[in-house]
Design an enzyme around this catalytic site. Structure first.
Site, mmCIF file in Angstrom:
data_model
loop_
_atom_site.group_PDB
_atom_site.id
_atom_site.type_symbol
_atom_site.label_atom_id
_atom_site.label_comp_id
_atom_site.label_asym_id
_atom_site.label_seq_id
_atom_site.Cartn_x
_atom_site.Cartn_y
_atom_site.Cartn_z
ATOM 1 N N LYS A 187 6.458 -2.022 1.920
ATOM 2 C CA LYS A 187 5.275 -1.447 2.572
ATOM 3 C C LYS A 187 4.080 -2.380 2.389
ATOM 4 O O LYS A 187 3.172 -2.108 1.595
ATOM 5 C CB LYS A 187 4.997 -0.037 2.026
ATOM 6 C CG LYS A 187 4.068 0.786 2.938
ATOM 7 C CD LYS A 187 4.121 2.238 2.561
ATOM 8 C CE LYS A 187 3.088 3.096 3.280
ATOM 9 N NZ LYS A 187 3.239 3.164 4.726
ATOM 10 N N GLU B 112 11.661 2.579 14.470
ATOM 11 C CA GLU B 112 10.735 3.576 13.915
ATOM 12 C C GLU B 112 9.422 3.458 14.664
ATOM 13 O O GLU B 112 9.278 2.634 15.561
ATOM 14 C CB GLU B 112 10.522 3.338 12.408
ATOM 15 C CG GLU B 112 9.854 2.008 12.106
ATOM 16 C CD GLU B 112 9.648 1.746 10.618
ATOM 17 O OE1 GLU B 112 9.422 2.705 9.862
ATOM 18 O OE2 GLU B 112 9.695 0.562 10.239
ATOM 19 N N TYR C 266 0.827 -1.193 0.000
ATOM 20 C CA TYR C 266 0.000 0.000 0.000
ATOM 21 C C TYR C 266 0.862 1.244 0.000
ATOM 22 O O TYR C 266 2.079 1.189 0.236
ATOM 23 C CB TYR C 266 -0.968 0.002 1.196
ATOM 24 C CG TYR C 266 -0.351 0.304 2.542
ATOM 25 C CD1 TYR C 266 0.441 -0.634 3.200
ATOM 26 C CD2 TYR C 266 -0.546 1.539 3.154
ATOM 27 C CE1 TYR C 266 1.003 -0.350 4.435
ATOM 28 C CE2 TYR C 266 0.003 1.826 4.396
ATOM 29 C CZ TYR C 266 0.785 0.875 5.036
ATOM 30 O OH TYR C 266 1.342 1.152 6.257
ATOM 31 N N ARG D 168 -7.038 -20.556 -2.326
ATOM 32 C CA ARG D 168 -6.046 -20.447 -1.249
ATOM 33 C C ARG D 168 -4.938 -21.490 -1.386
ATOM 34 O O ARG D 168 -5.193 -22.680 -1.364
ATOM 35 C CB ARG D 168 -6.722 -20.578 0.115
ATOM 36 C CG ARG D 168 -5.758 -20.283 1.264
ATOM 37 C CD ARG D 168 -6.449 -20.264 2.622
ATOM 38 N NE ARG D 168 -5.498 -19.878 3.650
ATOM 39 C CZ ARG D 168 -4.659 -20.718 4.250
ATOM 40 N NH1 ARG D 168 -4.663 -21.992 3.924
ATOM 41 N NH2 ARG D 168 -3.807 -20.274 5.165
ATOM 42 N N ARG E 170 8.546 4.144 -4.313
ATOM 43 C CA ARG E 170 8.479 3.108 -3.265
ATOM 44 C C ARG E 170 7.419 2.058 -3.612
ATOM 45 O O ARG E 170 7.618 0.870 -3.370
ATOM 46 C CB ARG E 170 8.196 3.735 -1.908
ATOM 47 C CG ARG E 170 8.292 2.707 -0.784
ATOM 48 C CD ARG E 170 8.166 3.334 0.578
ATOM 49 N NE ARG E 170 6.869 3.966 0.742
ATOM 50 C CZ ARG E 170 6.566 4.781 1.743
ATOM 51 N NH1 ARG E 170 7.467 5.072 2.659
ATOM 52 N NH2 ARG E 170 5.368 5.322 1.835
ATOM 53 N N HIS F 35 -0.506 -21.203 -0.423
ATOM 54 C CA HIS F 35 0.494 -20.215 0.018
ATOM 55 C C HIS F 35 1.359 -19.697 -1.127
ATOM 56 O O HIS F 35 1.596 -18.501 -1.239
ATOM 57 C CB HIS F 35 1.388 -20.809 1.108
ATOM 58 C CG HIS F 35 0.683 -21.006 2.414
ATOM 59 N ND1 HIS F 35 -0.342 -21.906 2.582
ATOM 60 C CD2 HIS F 35 0.852 -20.415 3.618
ATOM 61 C CE1 HIS F 35 -0.768 -21.853 3.837
ATOM 62 N NE2 HIS F 35 -0.063 -20.955 4.486
HETATM 63 N N1 PDD Z 1 2.507 4.981 7.426
HETATM 64 N N2 PDD Z 1 7.118 3.794 9.116
HETATM 65 C C1 PDD Z 1 6.002 3.058 9.054
HETATM 66 C C2 PDD Z 1 5.983 1.724 9.708
HETATM 67 C C3 PDD Z 1 4.873 3.554 8.382
HETATM 68 O O1 PDD Z 1 3.757 2.825 8.309
HETATM 69 C C4 PDD Z 1 4.927 4.847 7.798
HETATM 70 C C5 PDD Z 1 3.760 5.437 7.058
HETATM 71 C C6 PDD Z 1 6.122 5.574 7.889
HETATM 72 C C7 PDD Z 1 6.279 6.934 7.263
HETATM 73 O O2 PDD Z 1 6.333 6.804 5.870
HETATM 74 P P1 PDD Z 1 5.880 7.979 4.882
HETATM 75 O O3 PDD Z 1 6.634 9.180 5.288
HETATM 76 O O4 PDD Z 1 6.257 7.476 3.559
HETATM 77 O O5 PDD Z 1 4.393 8.146 5.068
HETATM 78 C C8 PDD Z 1 7.201 5.004 8.543
HETATM 79 C C9 PDD Z 1 1.323 5.350 6.686
HETATM 80 C C10 PDD Z 1 1.067 6.805 6.666
HETATM 81 C C11 PDD Z 1 0.164 4.520 7.177
HETATM 82 O O6 PDD Z 1 0.414 3.346 7.467
HETATM 83 O O7 PDD Z 1 -0.960 5.009 7.218
#
Ligand code: PDD
Length: 287
Positions: free
Chosen positions: A149, A182, A33, A100, A52, A102
C-alpha cells in the site's frame, strides 16, 4: 477549533503541517499508508490494517515507526483533537528524509510519520449507498506490487479523475485478459447470475483490502456462496448486483458500469445486507 495533524511526534495546526522537501515519500513515493474507518471514535478492522501496515513496511525494509499500541494511541489522539467520532484516519510512513539518491540512504534515517483525520457524514454515505454509484473501466497500467500500500498512486489518481469526468465515483482497472483487477481505491465485487458472490483472488496484482477480507468472513457466516474468482466488466453488467469495498466506501452498491445498467439499475438486497452486517461487525470489533 481548527484541524490538527500529527507530524513526526508533534500535533500541529493542519495549515502549518509540513514535511521536508527531501522526504523520500515526496521525491520517490517511498512511503506507505493506511486508512481506517472510524466508528464512535474507534478504529475499524484494527488487526487487518496493522498487519497490512507491517507487511507493506516490511516489503520495503522500512522499520515500524512505533509499536501498534503507541500508534493506536496517536491515531486516536488525532481523532480526539479533531473531535471526530465518525470518519477516517490516514497514516503515512515514509522512509524518512535524506539527500536525493535513488538507493536507500546509507546512514540510518528515522521514518517520517504523518496522521490526518477527516469526518464522514454517515447519513450522506447511507443515502449514497441507497442510490448506488456508477463506475467506469480503464486499462490496468500500474506496477507489479499493488499488494504494497504505497503512496505511489498516480495511475489511481488518473483513473479516478477519468471516473469523475464521466460522472462516476470509481474506476475499475481491467487487465490484459479483460478481467477487472480492482478499483482505484476499492475492491470490486459482483453477485453473479448463479447468486455467487465473487471478487478477485489475491494472487492477482491487487491490494489485499482489509474490508474485503472482513467482508469475505461476513458473507461466509451469512451463508452466501463465495468465490475468489475474477470477472469481466460484461459479467458485472450481466450480474444481479455489483459493489465496491474499502475503508472509505465500506460496502457501496454499483449500479452502472461504463454507462450500462447492472441488473435493473438499482442497488440489490445482498449488497444492502452485507453493508449492514459489515458495519455491525466493524462497530463491534473496533478499538
Ligand atoms: N483505499 N484497492 C485499492 C487500490 C485501495 O486504495 C483501497 C483502499 C482498497 C480497499 O482497501 P481497504 O478495504 O483496506 O480500505 C482496495 C483507501 C481507502 C484510500 O486510498 O483512501
Amino acid at each position: 477549533m481548527g484541524r490538527i495533524a500529527y507530524v513526526n511526534g508533534r500535533f500541529t495546526p493542519h495549515a502549518e503541517a509540513f514535511v521536508h522537501i527531501e522526504d523520500r515519500g515526496y521525491q520517490f513515493a517511498d512511503a506507505v499508508y493506511e486508512v481506517w474507518a472510524v466508528f464512535g471514535g474507534k478504529l475499524a478492522d484494527p488487526e487487518g490494517h496493522f498487519a497490512r501496515l507491517e507487511r507493506s513496511l516490511g516489503e520495503l525494509s522500512i522499520p515500524m515507526p512505533m509499536t501498534r499500541k503507541a500508534l493506536t494511541l496517536v491515531l486516536k489522539e488525532t481523532l480526539r483533537r479533531n473531535r471526530i467520532t465518525e470518519g477516517l484516519v490516514y497514516l503515512q510512513v515514509s522512509r524518512g528524509v535524506a539527500p536525493r539518491d535513488h538507493a536507500f540512504p546509507k546512514e540510518e534515517v528515522r521514518p517520517a510519520v504523518i496522521i490526518t483525520a477527516n469526518p464522514v457524514d454517515r447519513a450522506a454515505s447511507e443515502a449514497r449507498a441507497a442510490k448506488g454509484v456508477a463506475v467506469v473501466t480503464t486499462p490496468e497500467n500500474r506496477w507489479g506490487r499493488c499488494d504494497i500500500k504505497t503512496v505511489g498512486l498516480l495511475p489511481n489518481a488518473l483513473a479516478k479523475q477519468k471516473a469523475r469526468e464521466a460522472g462516476a465515483v470509481e474506476a475499475w482497472f481491467v487487465d490484459d485478459l479483460g478481467l477487472v483487477t480492482e478499483g482505484a481505491s476499492s475492491n470490486a465485487w459482483i453477485i453473479d447470475g448463479d447468486g455467487i458472490l465473487r471478487t478477485r483472488d489475491t494472487n492477482a496484482n491487487i491490494l489485499r483490502g482489509v474490508t474485503r477480507l472482513s467482508l469475505l468472513e461476513v458473507a461466509r457466516e451469512a451463508g452466501l456462496k463465495v468465490e475468489e474468482r475474477p470477472f469481466t466488466p460484461e459479467e458485472a453488467v450481466a450480474a444481479r448486483e455489483a459493489f465496491i469495498t474499502g475503508a472509505g466506501t465500506l460496502v457501496l452498491p454499483v449500479v452502472k458500469v461504463d454507462g450500462k445498467l447492472v441488473g435493473d439499475g438499482v442497488p440489490g438486497p445482498v449488497a444492502a445486507r452485507l453493508r449492514r452486517l459489515y458495519i455491525e461487525r466493524a462497530k463491534a470489533t473496533a478499538v
